[in-house]
Motif scaffolding. Sequence first.
Motif, mmCIF file in Angstrom:
data_model
loop_
_atom_site.group_PDB
_atom_site.id
_atom_site.type_symbol
_atom_site.label_atom_id
_atom_site.label_comp_id
_atom_site.label_asym_id
_atom_site.label_seq_id
_atom_site.Cartn_x
_atom_site.Cartn_y
_atom_site.Cartn_z
ATOM 1 N N THR A 67 0.820 -1.208 0.000
ATOM 2 C CA THR A 67 0.000 0.000 0.000
ATOM 3 C C THR A 67 0.855 1.259 0.000
ATOM 4 O O THR A 67 0.320 2.361 -0.049
ATOM 5 N N GLU A 68 2.170 1.102 0.081
ATOM 6 C CA GLU A 68 3.096 2.221 -0.070
ATOM 7 C C GLU A 68 4.198 1.802 -1.016
ATOM 8 O O GLU A 68 4.503 0.613 -1.152
ATOM 9 N N ASP A 69 4.786 2.768 -1.717
ATOM 10 C CA ASP A 69 5.878 2.458 -2.632
ATOM 11 C C ASP A 69 7.152 2.169 -1.849
ATOM 12 O O ASP A 69 7.587 2.992 -1.043
ATOM 13 N N ILE A 70 7.729 1.008 -2.096
ATOM 14 C CA ILE A 70 9.018 0.639 -1.515
ATOM 15 C C ILE A 70 9.994 0.593 -2.679
ATOM 16 O O ILE A 70 9.921 -0.289 -3.529
ATOM 17 N N VAL A 71 10.892 1.549 -2.736
ATOM 18 C CA VAL A 71 11.697 1.789 -3.930
ATOM 19 C C VAL A 71 13.160 1.403 -3.719
ATOM 20 O O VAL A 71 13.741 1.676 -2.667
ATOM 21 N N ILE A 72 13.742 0.793 -4.744
ATOM 22 C CA ILE A 72 15.169 0.566 -4.777
ATOM 23 C C ILE A 72 15.819 1.853 -5.261
ATOM 24 O O ILE A 72 15.615 2.277 -6.404
#
Length: 216
Positions: A203-208
């Motif tokens: 539900t949230e963006d988890i970005v590399i």
Amino acid sequence: MAIGKQARMTCLFILLAGVMLLAACGSKADGKNGHEGSAAASAKTISWDKMPEMAIDLNKSYSAKFQTTKGDFTVKLFASEAPVTVNNFVFLAREGFYNGLTFHSVIESFMIQSGDPKGNGTGTPGYSIPDELDTDRKYEPGIVAMANANKPNSGGSQFFICTGPDAANLNREPKYTIFGKVESGMDVVMAIGETPTKNNVPTEDIVIKSIEIVAV
């Protein structure tokens, strides 16, 4: 109501088929190393006509240092055991392919998955690589493996990191190339695995942010 063991296993393998599903994608423009690629600011898409040529030194030890919006972790890459897969991952990381991509699928009891330029489970780098399944290693928390299109030799850029006991079910019929294991920062990986989801999508963006390849 509790789900029976057999029903739970059926659900898990349905999830596996969906989670690992890939499809062709990407536009093409001039790139490096004889490959072709293009990048968009909002949704990066890089595509090549063929897998990269072997460039890693098998006499060296490789690791990948991940920086993410949830924290950092490091993966030891099994170059001698899965040379084609590690060479491919190192190539993509050094090209900046993974920078800005999300962990688009999360199943806390199973795995976290990333490496899709489309961010929806259907993206590829424009090519596929052969499986490397001749290993004694087992799927367990911390293991990093290539995702595929649920058929042989269909991996490309998507990978998953095992986070829970359900990963052990893959040992019954190994079909995802194991090419690394988290050697530090497993707490960060587990924190990503604990992210709230809707239909396995965080539900949230988890970005590399970046992946630095270190060779010694």
